[in-house]
Design an enzyme around this catalytic site. Structure first.
Site, short mmCIF file in Angstrom:
data_model
loop_
_atom_site.label_atom_id
_atom_site.label_comp_id
_atom_site.label_asym_id
_atom_site.label_seq_id
_atom_site.Cartn_x
_atom_site.Cartn_y
_atom_site.Cartn_z
N THR A 236 0.86 -1.19 0.00
CA THR A 236 0.00 0.00 0.00
C THR A 236 0.90 1.24 0.00
OG1 THR A 236 -0.21 0.29 2.41
CG2 THR A 236 -1.75 -1.25 1.36
N GLY B 116 2.54 2.21 -2.54
CA GLY B 116 3.75 1.78 -3.25
C GLY B 116 4.14 2.68 -4.41
N GLY C 287 8.38 6.86 -2.45
CA GLY C 287 9.21 6.71 -1.25
C GLY C 287 9.54 5.29 -0.85
N TYR D 56 1.30 11.84 15.41
CA TYR D 56 1.93 10.94 14.42
C TYR D 56 2.58 9.75 15.13
CZ TYR D 56 5.28 9.27 10.91
OH TYR D 56 6.00 8.47 10.06
P1 NAD Z 1 5.67 9.21 0.80
O1 NAD Z 1 4.86 10.45 1.00
O2 NAD Z 1 6.82 9.24 -0.16
O3 NAD Z 1 4.71 8.01 0.37
C1 NAD Z 1 3.50 7.78 1.01
C2 NAD Z 1 2.66 6.84 0.19
O4 NAD Z 1 1.45 6.60 0.91
C3 NAD Z 1 2.27 7.42 -1.17
O5 NAD Z 1 2.28 6.38 -2.12
C4 NAD Z 1 0.83 7.90 -0.94
O6 NAD Z 1 0.04 7.89 -2.11
C5 NAD Z 1 0.35 6.87 0.05
N1 NAD Z 1 -0.80 7.33 0.82
C6 NAD Z 1 -0.86 8.36 1.70
N2 NAD Z 1 -2.12 8.48 2.18
C7 NAD Z 1 -2.85 7.50 1.59
C8 NAD Z 1 -4.19 7.10 1.65
N3 NAD Z 1 -5.09 7.75 2.42
N4 NAD Z 1 -4.59 6.04 0.92
C9 NAD Z 1 -3.71 5.39 0.12
N5 NAD Z 1 -2.43 5.72 0.00
C10 NAD Z 1 -2.01 6.76 0.73
O7 NAD Z 1 6.13 8.77 2.27
P2 NAD Z 1 7.25 7.75 2.80
O8 NAD Z 1 8.27 8.53 3.49
O9 NAD Z 1 7.64 6.80 1.76
O10 NAD Z 1 6.39 7.02 3.93
C11 NAD Z 1 5.92 5.68 3.82
C12 NAD Z 1 5.64 5.13 5.19
O11 NAD Z 1 6.83 5.13 5.96
C13 NAD Z 1 4.62 5.96 5.98
O12 NAD Z 1 3.79 5.10 6.72
C14 NAD Z 1 5.51 6.77 6.90
O13 NAD Z 1 4.83 7.17 8.07
C15 NAD Z 1 6.61 5.79 7.19
N6 NAD Z 1 7.87 6.38 7.64
C16 NAD Z 1 8.56 7.27 6.86
C17 NAD Z 1 9.76 7.81 7.32
C18 NAD Z 1 10.58 8.79 6.51
O14 NAD Z 1 11.49 9.40 7.07
N7 NAD Z 1 10.34 8.96 5.23
C19 NAD Z 1 10.24 7.44 8.58
C20 NAD Z 1 9.51 6.52 9.35
C21 NAD Z 1 8.33 6.00 8.85
#
Ligand code: NAD
Length: 250
Positions: free
Chosen positions: A13, A15, A18, A151
């Site tokens: 999900t 995907g 990031g 968060y």
């Molecule tokens: P990102 O913004 O690059 O990607 C987020 C993805 O989630 C996107 O594909 C977006 O379309 C999808 N998304 C968001 N809301 C949605 C919804 N309501 N329905 C369906 N899809 C949805 O972010 P990322 O940094 O790749 O984060 C991915 C995960 O990793 C998240 O859960 C985030 O909390 C977690 N995370 C990220 C970091 C970081 O530093 N980047 C650190 C710890 C955890």
């Protein structure tokens, strides 16, 4: 690559961007047939070109239960029963306890916590017995960081779900584990910054908080996701892998 996930069906999900995109690409390189979901069709189409031939994309909102049911029906009909589900979609919402609005609170809870819960519940009939579920939490699930209260609480909830879901799903041999990243180089910082320059400065500052003085890469998270998805982690359930450049333990 070693074909560790050859012919396995994986759903990631969020995907399209990031960390999720990094995991989807690495799963595909390991031989999996990958389905990604995301909110934006154009972003999904772009991501599919990077992931490769056997991959499919389905638009939908993880906080909407009707969308989730449709997503898993589509995966089952196009790729078959699911071996690995990565519950990764999430949003980053910042604000101090004094300032966070009800709207911000509802958004981060709906997507990160409720979304994670029902992303698993609605997948159950499409999952194979013995499947692996990977929940993406965050290093902040176990640390107090300013402006992160709501968060971090959603991510602590997600970490907890890995334990309870594993207990609920024992009879089906479905293992649920958590991956908890520290700061990773993804577009997420742009969603809370007012400019690209501010997003880059935020990312650099976050990297500076780690003992290794850098942010991680999506592929470094994806390497651990392959381990959790594969039979190599067959004795691991309800647990957490922390990939945070040492922030929490050093
Ligand atoms: P990102 O913004 O690059 O990607 C987020 C993805 O989630 C996107 O594909 C977006 O379309 C999808 N998304 C968001 N809301 C949605 C919804 N309501 N329905 C369906 N899809 C949805 O972010 P990322 O940094 O790749 O984060 C991915 C995960 O990793 C998240 O859960 C985030 O909390 C977690 N995370 C990220 C970091 C970081 O530093 N980047 C650190 C710890 C955890």
């Amino acid at each position: 690559m070693s074909d560790k996930l050859k012919d396995r069906v994986a759903v990631v999900t969020g995907g399209s961007s990031g960390i999720g995109l990094g995991i989807a690409k690495r799963f595909a390189r390991e031989g999996a047939k990958v389905a990604i979901t995301g909110r934006n069709q154009a972003a999904i189409d772009k991501a599919l070109k990077e992931i490769g031939a056997d991959s499919i994309g389905i638009q939908g909102d993880v906080s909407n239960l009707t969308d989730l049911v449709r997503i898993y029906k589509t995966v089952e009909s196009k790729l078959g029963k699911i071996d690995t589900l990565v519950v990764n979609a999430g949003v980053y919402v910042l604000g101090s306890v004094a300032d966070l609005t009800e709207e911000q609170f509802d958004k981060v809870s709906d997507i990160n916590f409720k979304g994670a819960f029902f992303s698993v519940q609605k997948a159950l009939s499409a999952l194979k017995d013995g499947a692996s579920i990977i929940l993406i939490s965050s290093m902040v699930n176990g640390k107090g960081v300013p402006n992160h209260s709501a968060y971090s609480a959603t991510k602590a909830a997600v970490r907890s779900l890995a334990r309870s879901f594993s207990a609920d799903l024992l009879s089906r041999r479905i293992r649920v584990n958590t991956l908890s990243p520290g700061p990773i180089d993804t577009p997420v910082f742009s969603t809370v910054a007012s400019s690209e320059a501010e997003a880059n400065a935020m990312k650099e500052a976050m990297g500076g908080f780690t003992p290794v003085k850098r942010v991680g890469t999506p592929d470094e998270i994806a390497a651990a996701a392959v381990y959790l998805a594969s039979d190599d982690s067959s004795f691991m359930l309800g647990a957490e892998i922390l990939l945070d450049g040492g922030i929490r333990e050093l």
